[in-house]
Write an enzyme that holds these catalytic residues in place. Structure first.
Site, short mmCIF file in Angstrom:
data_model
loop_
_atom_site.label_atom_id
_atom_site.label_comp_id
_atom_site.label_asym_id
_atom_site.label_seq_id
_atom_site.Cartn_x
_atom_site.Cartn_y
_atom_site.Cartn_z
CG PHE A 1 58.80 38.80 68.31
CD1 PHE A 1 58.99 38.02 67.16
CD2 PHE A 1 59.63 38.59 69.39
CE1 PHE A 1 60.01 37.07 67.11
CE2 PHE A 1 60.65 37.64 69.36
CZ PHE A 1 60.84 36.89 68.21
CG ASP B 1 56.58 39.02 76.02
OD1 ASP B 1 57.60 39.34 76.67
OD2 ASP B 1 56.61 38.37 74.95
CE LYS C 1 65.01 39.60 73.50
NZ LYS C 1 63.67 39.69 72.95
C1 LIG Z 1 62.94 38.45 72.47
C2 LIG Z 1 61.52 38.35 72.84
C3 LIG Z 1 60.90 37.11 73.07
C4 LIG Z 1 61.62 35.80 72.84
O1 LIG Z 1 62.74 35.63 73.62
P1 LIG Z 1 63.84 34.50 73.22
O2 LIG Z 1 64.79 34.51 74.36
O3 LIG Z 1 64.44 34.95 71.92
O4 LIG Z 1 63.09 33.22 73.06
C5 LIG Z 1 59.59 37.10 73.47
N1 LIG Z 1 58.90 38.24 73.65
C6 LIG Z 1 59.45 39.45 73.43
C7 LIG Z 1 58.64 40.67 73.64
C8 LIG Z 1 60.76 39.55 73.01
O5 LIG Z 1 61.30 40.75 72.76
#
Ligand SMILES: *Cc1c(COP(=O)(O)O)cnc(C)c1O
Length: 407
Positions: free
Chosen positions: A148, A233, A262
């Site tokens: 994700f 990520d 985040k």
């Molecule tokens: C939440 C998340 C995203 C996307 O972030 P947004 O601010 O919702 O676009 C990408 N990668 C990971 C691992 C995430 O948990």
């Protein structure tokens, strides 16, 4: 549960309004939150909850942290946006703090997580063409099953979740997907045109999937050997959540690029960034990438305060200590034969059931004052703000464990 305040707006009226006027791209629990403080949330009926989701780890510093909110308010009254056509006097501190925290030469500020992932994809491709000399248009990036990375068209195009991906094609070419946690499969997938490998150190949305300990180290070694970039990520795993500042520190596999979002703002304002080595980041030249809001002074002030809180309050260490405590309790006290396992690292925890009861279980938890999130029908994630006290964590577990044992 304590009742501290009520508003005139009932939950039912509010849900009807959202259903009537909103696009229906979410199915939230039927609770309407009106206030947050630390690890607690209050709904419009005045009920108090322990937040065991932290907005998917955006609120690691706790809701409405006074220092972060103070930075927001003060900056909001002075200067909020100039665009990058001019300098603002706050962005430099944000860049310096993120560079020092990650150890990388350069930082590129964006807003949402998905935008930062897109930025990293562009950085890897650009390096591939300009440095590795991959033939034009042939760059490949290896990603993992169960990934994700956000919701843009390119990112959902390489997802293997049909709900995220289907009906949004055609997918952007140039991505190769392999099983997560399988270093052999990764070795087979990295070819002469591979410019990068994009991975989550622990897969959050997939249900807190922790790969074998040597996986990231082997990914690191493969990328170095075959001349590909390793991009992690850490939007969800980073900034203290797993008990270290960055999850990769648990296994000592330093990436070339790291994606943050985040908790970079403590849940106060959207702030994301890519940080990376000079060889990659210095390939960006004026006009090759940008964002109107990226690096704005409001974001910068909030980000610096959010990082100060993480470091000065020792939140990664706290996550390590309290996470180990919580995992030990879950493993010892979850006795239902329907529970397959409890797993986690730091305060990124999950309980997995053998049957698809996760949604029913989180609804039962909500009634008892604990807000958590189900994922993939069989898994519940537990990720409280890292500022939670041991006493409050124990109270939440005292409620949670008996409820889960009913399933
Ligand atoms: C939440 C998340 C995203 C996307 O972030 P947004 O601010 O919702 O676009 C990408 N990668 C990971 C691992 C995430 O948990």
């Amino acid at each position: 549960m304590t009742t501290t305040e009520t508003t005139t707006r009932s939950t039912k009226d509010y849900l009807a309004q959202v259903d009537r006027f909103g696009a229906r791209n979410y199915a939230p629990l039927e609770v309407v939150i009106t206030r947050g403080e630390g690890c607690h949330l209050w709904d419009v009926e005045g009920r108090r909850y322990v937040d065991m989701l932290s907005a998917y780890s955006a609120v690691n510093q706790g809701h409405c942290h006074p220092r972060i909110v103070g930075a927001l308010v003060e900056q909001a009254q002075r200067l909020t946006l100039t665009s990058r056509a001019f300098h603002n006097d706050r962005m430099g501190d944000m860049l310096q703090r993120i560079a020092q925290l990650t150890g990388f030469r350069a930082v590129l500020p964006m807003n949402t997580g998905a935008e930062a992932v897109e930025t990293a994809i562009k950085a890897m491709r650009r390096w591939g063409y300009l440095v590795k000399k991959v033939p034009d248009g042939a760059a490949e990036i290896v990603v993992a099953n169960g990934n994700f990375h956000g919701r843009t068209t390119t990112i959902v195009g390489f997802s293997d979740d049909p709900g995220s991906r289907d009906t949004f094609g055609p997918p952007t070419p140039g991505f190769v997907r392999v099983p997560y946690g399988d270093a052999e499969a990764l070795a087979r997938a990295i070819g002469p045109n591979t410019v990068g490998v994009l991975l989550e150190p622990i897969q959050g949305e997939a249900g807190v999937k922790i790969p074998p300990d040597d996986y990231l180290r082997r990914a690191r070694a493969l990328c170095t050997e075959r001349r590909a970039l390793l991009c992690l990520d850490e939007i969800q795993t980073g900034l203290g959540r797993t008990g270290k500042m960055f999850a990769y520190e648990h296994v000592g596999a330093c990436p070339d690029l790291i994606v943050l979002g985040k908790a970079l703002s403590g849940g106060v304002y959207p702030v994301s960034a890519v940080a990376g080595v000079a060889e990659v980041m210095d390939l960006f030249t004026p006009g090759t990438h940008g964002s109107t809001y990226g690096g704005n002074p409001l974001a910068a002030a909030v980000c610096v305060a959010a990082l100060d809180v993480l470091v000065e309050e020792g939140l990664p260490e706290r996550a390590a200590r309290l996470g180990a405590h919580a995992l030990k309790r879950l493993r010892a006290e979850l006795t239902s034969t329907n529970v397959l396992e409890a797993r986690g690292r730091g305060l990124m925890l999950a309980v997995e059931f053998r049957a698809p009861v996760a949604k029913a279980a989180v609804k039962a938890l909500m009634k008892e004052g604990v807000l958590a999130k189900d994922t993939h029908e069989t898994t519940i994630r537990f990720a409280p703000p890292l500022v939670i006290t041991e006493a409050t964590l124990d109270e939440a577990l005292d409620v949670t464990i008996p409820v889960l044992n009913r399933f």
